[in-house]
Design a protein around this motif. Structure first.
Motif, PDB file in Angstrom:
ATOM      1  N   SER A  89       0.818  -1.210   0.000  1.00 23.64           N
ATOM      2  CA  SER A  89       0.000   0.000   0.000  1.00 23.64           C
ATOM      3  C   SER A  89       0.851   1.259   0.000  1.00 23.64           C
ATOM      4  O   SER A  89       0.322   2.360  -0.086  1.00 23.64           O
ATOM      5  CB  SER A  89      -0.924   0.013   1.223  1.00 23.64           C
ATOM      6  N   HIS A  90       2.182   1.090   0.072  1.00 23.79           N
ATOM      7  CA  HIS A  90       3.131   2.205  -0.026  1.00 23.79           C
ATOM      8  C   HIS A  90       3.000   3.183   1.134  1.00 23.79           C
ATOM      9  O   HIS A  90       3.402   4.337   1.010  1.00 23.79           O
ATOM     10  CB  HIS A  90       2.968   2.951  -1.360  1.00 23.79           C
ATOM     11  N   GLY A 201      -4.644   9.301   1.026  1.00 21.90           N
ATOM     12  CA  GLY A 201      -3.408   9.757   0.410  1.00 21.90           C
ATOM     13  C   GLY A 201      -2.196   8.956   0.846  1.00 21.90           C
ATOM     14  O   GLY A 201      -1.379   8.535   0.010  1.00 21.90           O
ATOM     15  N   HIS A 204      -2.390   5.410  -0.521  1.00 25.05           N
ATOM     16  CA  HIS A 204      -2.636   5.362  -1.967  1.00 25.05           C
ATOM     17  C   HIS A 204      -3.882   4.541  -2.291  1.00 25.05           C
ATOM     18  O   HIS A 204      -3.884   3.710  -3.208  1.00 25.05           O
ATOM     19  CB  HIS A 204      -1.426   4.792  -2.706  1.00 25.05           C
ATOM     20  N   PRO A 206      -7.479   3.804  -3.857  1.00 26.75           N
ATOM     21  CA  PRO A 206      -8.016   4.284  -5.136  1.00 26.75           C
ATOM     22  C   PRO A 206      -9.249   5.170  -5.003  1.00 26.75           C
ATOM     23  O   PRO A 206      -9.540   5.950  -5.910  1.00 26.75           O
ATOM     24  CB  PRO A 206      -8.353   2.990  -5.886  1.00 26.75           C
TER      25      PRO A 206
END
Length: 270
Positions: A89-90, A201, A204, A206
């Motif tokens: 998911s960064h 944010g 990330h 969608p």
């Protein structure tokens, strides 16, 4: 199956056992056993009353229901201690785990539509609820995602999500129940109308809306003067980000328009 998904599946199995499935031949769980099957496929995020390391549960909060058709079931200030994001998911945390401080889950179902009139001879009561007039909110702080003071994290309403299942099902047992004294639980589906922009944010995601499922287990239940009360033992809120219906319709319209334009251009080049 990921470790967190396995924990969620185990929690649901414990819930179904605690609710006393099969007592007196009564079907206590109207929602399918594989409850997550009506949710859209895809990775989601989980909010839990469990914290790590140590898999420590944080009970608390209260449950209440006054018997009667059309009455709502409510949960107040159930603790939420952790957010788990899927791998990749960064987000800032490599393991996807983020501590939630001052996390509080509050919910109110829609009106009771069946099983609303009191426990049976064994002290069991199973109820189905609509989503009309319902609400769910989750507030808290997640310092690891830049949310440094408590604020709104998730909002939603109970919803059958187009299935034949009730929006929510609650099962409660009096202390005198021979198999599951003073325990019970809730499971329900949700239309998630708001996901905090900082969560969206940082991870990330969608979309800033979605569909979800909530599972809770209760203890210390008691029934007196037509009313139930008790404590929340554990909570798990699973959210899968999806576009809002209006956005999905707009996207579909844009794709159809693009296909029509492409077809016209191909015809014109013949």
């Amino acid at each position: 199956m990921s470790k967190k998904a396995a924990e969620h599946h185990h929690m649901k199995n414990k819930l179904f056992a605690a609710l006393g499935v099969g007592i007196m031949g009564v079907v206590l769980i109207a929602i399918p056993a594989n409850a997550g099957s009506i949710l859209p496929k895809g990775q989601g995020i989980d909010f839990s009353s469990q914290s790590n390391p140590g898999h420590i549960q944080h009970p608390g909060g209260t449950v209440s229901f006054v018997n009667g058709f059309g009455n709502a079931f409510s949960v107040t200030d159930a603790p939420i201690s952790e957010l788990h994001a899927p791998p990749g998911s960064h987000g800032p945390a490599k393991n996807g785990l983020y501590a939630v401080t001052s996390g509080a889950l509050n919910l109110k179902t829609g009106g009771c539509i069946s099983g609303c009139n009191g426990p049976n001879k064994l002290g069991f009561q199973g109820m189905n609820f609509s989503g009309v007039g319902s609400s769910l909110t989750l507030t808290g702080a997640i310092a690891g995602l830049g949310i440094t003071s408590p604020e709104m994290l998730i909002k939603g309403v109970f919803d059958s999500l187009g299935s034949s299942a009730p929006a929510a099902h609650v099962s409660l047992n009096e202390p005198t129940n021979p198999k599951h004294p003073g325990t019970g639980g809730l499971t329900g589906y949700l239309d998630i109308t708001y996901i905090n922009p900082l969560i969206v944010g940082a991870l990330h995601l969608p979309f800033a809306s979605g569909e979800g499922e909530i599972t809770e287990m209760f203890s210390g239940l008691s029934f007196a003067s037509g009313s139930w009360s008790g404590t929340v033992d554990s909570s798990n809120l699973h959210v899968i980000p999806t576009p809002e219906p209006a956005d999905a319709m707009l996207l579909g319209t844009m794709l159809l328009a693009a296909a029509w334009i492409t077809r016209r251009k191909m015809r014109g080049n013949k």
